[in-house]
Motif scaffolding. Structure first.
Motif, PDB file in Angstrom:
ATOM      1  N   ALA A  14      30.297  35.643  45.528  1.00  0.00           N
ATOM      2  CA  ALA A  14      30.650  36.641  46.483  1.00  0.00           C
ATOM      3  C   ALA A  14      32.119  37.028  46.596  1.00  0.00           C
ATOM      4  N   ALA A  15      32.231  38.356  47.397  1.00  0.00           N
ATOM      5  CA  ALA A  15      33.451  38.525  47.661  1.00  0.00           C
ATOM      6  C   ALA A  15      33.949  37.731  48.751  1.00  0.00           C
ATOM      7  N   ALA A  16      35.186  37.732  49.105  1.00  0.00           N
ATOM      8  CA  ALA A  16      35.788  36.923  50.240  1.00  0.00           C
ATOM      9  C   ALA A  16      35.205  36.980  51.551  1.00  0.00           C
ATOM     10  N   ASP A  17      34.549  38.445  51.746  1.00  0.00           N
ATOM     11  CA  ASP A  17      34.037  38.864  52.844  1.00  0.00           C
ATOM     12  C   ASP A  17      32.547  38.484  52.919  1.00  0.00           C
TER      13      ASP A  17
ATOM     14  N   VAL B  94      34.355  20.673  36.296  1.00  0.00           N
ATOM     15  CA  VAL B  94      33.762  21.809  35.584  1.00  0.00           C
ATOM     16  C   VAL B  94      34.777  22.903  35.759  1.00  0.00           C
ATOM     17  N   HIS B  95      35.100  23.576  34.677  1.00  0.00           N
ATOM     18  CA  HIS B  95      36.107  24.780  34.730  1.00  0.00           C
ATOM     19  C   HIS B  95      35.230  25.991  35.035  1.00  0.00           C
ATOM     20  N   PHE B  96      35.389  27.131  35.804  1.00  0.00           N
ATOM     21  CA  PHE B  96      35.031  28.364  35.900  1.00  0.00           C
ATOM     22  C   PHE B  96      36.150  29.316  35.861  1.00  0.00           C
ATOM     23  N   MET B  97      35.679  30.313  35.326  1.00  0.00           N
ATOM     24  CA  MET B  97      36.349  31.818  35.371  1.00  0.00           C
ATOM     25  C   MET B  97      35.549  32.745  35.672  1.00  0.00           C
ATOM     26  N   ILE B  98      35.890  33.637  36.798  1.00  0.00           N
ATOM     27  CA  ILE B  98      34.934  34.329  37.326  1.00  0.00           C
ATOM     28  C   ILE B  98      35.516  35.866  37.444  1.00  0.00           C
ATOM     29  N   SER B  99      34.791  36.838  36.728  1.00  0.00           N
ATOM     30  CA  SER B  99      35.770  38.193  37.071  1.00  0.00           C
ATOM     31  C   SER B  99      34.469  39.418  37.263  1.00  0.00           C
TER      32      SER B  99
ATOM     33  N   TYR C 130      38.113  42.921  41.782  1.00  0.00           N
ATOM     34  CA  TYR C 130      38.274  41.669  42.161  1.00  0.00           C
ATOM     35  C   TYR C 130      39.214  40.889  41.161  1.00  0.00           C
ATOM     36  N   GLU C 131      40.368  40.167  41.725  1.00  0.00           N
ATOM     37  CA  GLU C 131      41.028  39.220  40.962  1.00  0.00           C
ATOM     38  C   GLU C 131      40.204  38.252  40.159  1.00  0.00           C
ATOM     39  N   THR C 132      40.398  38.177  38.960  1.00  0.00           N
ATOM     40  CA  THR C 132      39.631  36.924  38.023  1.00  0.00           C
ATOM     41  C   THR C 132      39.971  35.772  38.898  1.00  0.00           C
TER      42      THR C 132
ATOM     43  N   PHE D  53      31.379  30.452  45.397  1.00  0.00           N
ATOM     44  CA  PHE D  53      32.717  31.054  44.964  1.00  0.00           C
ATOM     45  C   PHE D  53      32.934  32.427  45.808  1.00  0.00           C
ATOM     46  N   GLY D  54      34.453  32.386  46.162  1.00  0.00           N
ATOM     47  CA  GLY D  54      34.557  33.778  46.745  1.00  0.00           C
ATOM     48  C   GLY D  54      35.730  34.466  46.091  1.00  0.00           C
ATOM     49  N   LEU D  55      35.621  35.658  45.853  1.00  0.00           N
ATOM     50  CA  LEU D  55      36.638  36.610  44.978  1.00  0.00           C
ATOM     51  C   LEU D  55      37.596  37.275  46.025  1.00  0.00           C
ATOM     52  N   LYS D  56      38.805  37.545  45.503  1.00  0.00           N
ATOM     53  CA  LYS D  56      39.765  38.231  46.281  1.00  0.00           C
ATOM     54  C   LYS D  56      39.731  39.612  45.870  1.00  0.00           C
ATOM     55  N   PRO D  57      39.673  40.424  46.787  1.00  0.00           N
ATOM     56  CA  PRO D  57      39.854  41.810  46.150  1.00  0.00           C
ATOM     57  C   PRO D  57      41.025  42.194  45.596  1.00  0.00           C
ATOM     58  N   LEU D  58      41.200  43.106  44.611  1.00  0.00           N
ATOM     59  CA  LEU D  58      42.314  43.631  43.970  1.00  0.00           C
ATOM     60  C   LEU D  58      43.072  44.387  44.937  1.00  0.00           C
TER      61      LEU D  58
END
Ligand code: BEZ
Ligand code: FE
Length: 288
Positions: A134-137, A216-221, A225-227, A281-286
């Motif tokens: 999800a996005a941080a919001d 466990v590694h995660f890379m999420i894009s 949003y910032e990867t 997971f929460g992603l930070k907007p660019l």
């Protein structure tokens, strides 16, 4: 100017960089010279110690090739990588904390559908992983691309094993309409970072161990949003408080819960004991 001594040489070197056209480079060189000279004045190295330091850095460079990056390992074990990471990831509420990438990420990992088994047939305790993106919001992010990679039950990544002819314990997923990714794998084990080079010498000489707790590694894009580069660590691991690369954060620790044989979260049955990892997971907007 001439007659440099231990008191006036720092200002003289900084002055020599006065004509640097790029203001950022000038700031970096001034600070580098200031801190390097202060370090030397503090430690007062003998000639043989200085020679040993140059030898260490030379061997660190000589250890690097397309597969091994000893300078990054040095940065990791000195806490420099996590300091750079912290400065560059001042996160809003709801965004997942970040940690080091590590040397075992591989571009273009095999692509899988939700529900797949990424173990490549390797032995181990069955682990069912469920993640939401999800996005941080809190807005779900269907279509987010999720790379995962991890060690096997003996603590080795596929790229470290000479007996494997194809990728294992790594893969790329796309989040479904609800922003979810789920797959089967095996429980990862704690492992030592590569310690057969100068960084290993440094760890031994300073009485430090090379171990990382199981993760466990995660890379999420996702577009806009910032990867996110992070891991999820297994609660209870003996190395959580002494990770060789300082990568552990409380918010990234989860129970990899034990379950009796029965129904997995995707509705399939297993006759084996299994473990369950769930993480949102929460992603930070660019920056706009
Ligand atoms: C890793 O987690 O894969 C890793 C991170 C830093 C150094 C070595 C390994
Ligand atoms: Fe790792």
């Amino acid at each position: 100017m001439r007659d440099f001594d231990e008191h006036n040489i720092t200002a003289a070197v900084i002055e020599r960089f006065a004509g640097t056209p790029d203001a950022r480079l000038k700031r970096i060189m001034d600070s580098l010279v200031t801190h390097l000279h202060d370090f030397i004045r503090d430690v007062e190295p003998s000639f043989s110690e200085w020679e040993a330091a140059i030898g260490f850095l030379t061997r660190t460079g000589q250890m690097c090739d397309g597969k091994r990056q000893e300078f990054i390992l040095l940065s990791d074990t000195l806490g420099a990588s996590m300091l750079v990471d912290a400065i560059n990831h001042r996160l809003p509420a709801g965004a997942t904390e970040t940690t080091v990438l590590g040397p075992f990420f591989v571009q273009d990992a095999p692509k899988f559908e939700n529900g797949a088994d990424i173990s490549g047939g390797l032995e181990g305790e069955l682990l069912f992983v469920e993640a939401s993106v999800a996005a941080a919001d809190g807005t779900m992010l269907p279509g987010a691309v999720v790379d995962v990679w991890q060690s096997d039950e003996e603590g080795f990544y596929d790229v470290q094993r000479t007996d494997l002819s194809s990728a294992a314990l790594r893969g790329q997923f796309v989040a479904d309409a609800q922003g979810r990714v789920y797959f089967r794998t095996i429980q990862p084990a704690a492992y030592p970072i590569p310690d057969d080079g100068p960084v290993g010498e440094m760890l031994t000489a300073t009485n430090r161990h090379p171990w990382r707790p199981a993760h466990v590694h995660f890379m999420i894009s996702a577009p806009g949003y910032e990867t996110l580069v992070t891991h999820v660590f297994s609660a209870g691991d003996q190395y959580l408080d002494s990770d060789a690369v300082f990568g552990v954060k409380n918010s990234l620790i989860r129970e990899f819960a034990h379950h009796q044989p029965g129904r997995l979260p995707d509705g399939t049955e297993t006759g084996k004991h299994w473990r369950h990892l769930a993480y949102d997971f929460g992603l930070k907007p660019l920056a706009a």
